[in-house]
Motif scaffolding. Sequence first.
Motif, short mmCIF file in Angstrom:
data_model
loop_
_atom_site.label_atom_id
_atom_site.label_comp_id
_atom_site.label_asym_id
_atom_site.label_seq_id
_atom_site.Cartn_x
_atom_site.Cartn_y
_atom_site.Cartn_z
N ILE A 135 -31.42 -15.98 59.47
CA ILE A 135 -30.08 -16.68 59.25
C ILE A 135 -29.63 -16.48 58.03
O ILE A 135 -30.61 -16.26 57.10
CB ILE A 135 -30.45 -18.17 59.12
CG1 ILE A 135 -31.19 -18.64 60.47
CG2 ILE A 135 -29.42 -19.21 58.87
CD1 ILE A 135 -31.69 -20.11 60.96
N VAL A 136 -28.61 -16.14 57.72
CA VAL A 136 -27.90 -15.59 56.50
C VAL A 136 -26.72 -16.58 56.10
O VAL A 136 -25.77 -16.77 57.06
CB VAL A 136 -27.26 -14.40 56.58
CG1 VAL A 136 -26.83 -13.88 55.11
CG2 VAL A 136 -28.45 -13.28 57.12
N ASN A 137 -26.68 -17.53 55.29
CA ASN A 137 -25.63 -18.37 54.71
C ASN A 137 -24.83 -17.49 53.83
O ASN A 137 -25.56 -17.04 52.67
CB ASN A 137 -26.31 -19.84 54.28
CG ASN A 137 -26.79 -20.43 55.33
OD1 ASN A 137 -26.57 -20.39 56.42
ND2 ASN A 137 -27.97 -21.01 55.04
N VAL A 138 -23.64 -17.67 53.92
CA VAL A 138 -22.71 -17.04 52.63
C VAL A 138 -22.31 -18.13 51.86
O VAL A 138 -21.36 -18.94 52.07
CB VAL A 138 -21.44 -16.18 53.65
CG1 VAL A 138 -20.63 -15.40 52.66
CG2 VAL A 138 -22.04 -15.22 54.37
N SER A 139 -22.77 -18.13 50.64
CA SER A 139 -22.41 -18.97 49.74
C SER A 139 -21.20 -18.42 48.76
O SER A 139 -20.17 -17.66 49.50
CB SER A 139 -23.30 -19.26 48.59
OG SER A 139 -23.47 -20.28 47.80
N SER A 140 -21.31 -18.62 47.46
CA SER A 140 -20.04 -18.14 46.56
C SER A 140 -20.64 -18.12 45.09
O SER A 140 -21.42 -18.76 44.48
CB SER A 140 -18.95 -18.87 46.92
OG SER A 140 -17.73 -18.80 45.73
N ILE A 141 -20.01 -17.10 44.35
CA ILE A 141 -20.06 -17.03 42.83
C ILE A 141 -19.74 -18.37 42.42
O ILE A 141 -20.01 -18.77 41.28
CB ILE A 141 -19.58 -15.92 42.30
CG1 ILE A 141 -19.60 -15.60 40.82
CG2 ILE A 141 -17.88 -16.13 42.50
CD1 ILE A 141 -19.20 -14.14 40.27
N THR A 142 -18.78 -18.96 42.87
CA THR A 142 -18.10 -20.31 42.26
C THR A 142 -19.39 -21.32 42.16
O THR A 142 -18.98 -22.28 41.05
CB THR A 142 -17.02 -20.83 43.25
OG1 THR A 142 -17.75 -21.19 44.66
CG2 THR A 142 -15.69 -20.03 43.35
N ILE A 143 -20.40 -21.19 42.86
CA ILE A 143 -21.42 -22.34 42.57
C ILE A 143 -21.89 -22.17 41.08
O ILE A 143 -22.62 -23.24 40.39
CB ILE A 143 -22.54 -22.05 43.62
CG1 ILE A 143 -23.27 -20.77 43.58
CG2 ILE A 143 -22.14 -22.34 44.75
CD1 ILE A 143 -24.53 -20.81 44.19
#
Length: 248
Positions: A135-143
């Motif tokens: 499972i791969v979740n795509v987060s973000s640099i914005t966190i």
Amino acid sequence: MNGRTILYTGAAGGLGLETTLLLMRRGATVVAVDNDPAKVAKLQDAAAGIDSGRLIVSTPDLSDLAAFRTELDRLLAETGGFDVVVNNAAIYPSKPFEEFTIEDHQLVQRVNVDAGIVAVQAALPGMRERGFGRIVNVSSITISGGWANLSPYVASKGALIGLTRAWAREFGAYGVTVNAIAPGAFPTDAEKIHPDPEGYNRMVLDAQAIKRRGTAADIAAAIAFFAADEAGFITGQTLHVNGGWVMA
């Protein structure tokens, strides 16, 4: 990845298309979930040069979670199960916090987080039975902070990091790994929300240690790594793919 079936939401977008093609080149069948007709058509054209028989397109509305689950059940019956789930689809409305309604927040949460939960709920029983899953979740640099007017989006991407860690702890006994990637600033449609594209581009390059813009191939390589058999001893991690903008 010969014989693997990958469920990939947002598979035809600016970062999704290149990953979908890379996974197909490596032998996987990709169930591409995307409801943008123009982007889907572009993906189908590109996939025809590889093996269009290993591309399955699905176009649900991810904000309708019940309908999405029904579609996933149909796809499970068609494919025999998902070996890999990539939760990538997202919406990113931009305006000051006080202008967002609670319904705005809930919509972003449904698409960016809850649809991923539904996808994992559908895929996990088969992964557990086979003793394998990615499972791969795509987060973000914005966190990492530094971006205004995106509070529902940032909250949703932070939630994916929390789910990554919780799922990794719980699913490891089944042979299932769960990891996240946090892309930096990539020149995709998402950047169209910025009123000064040239100024934004300069700001990005100034912030990065690597003085070029990221490409979809950079994200594809990271997702393919986590999806591979060789990454089986890595779980609960977040990989920052941002040219050294944020180092964690």
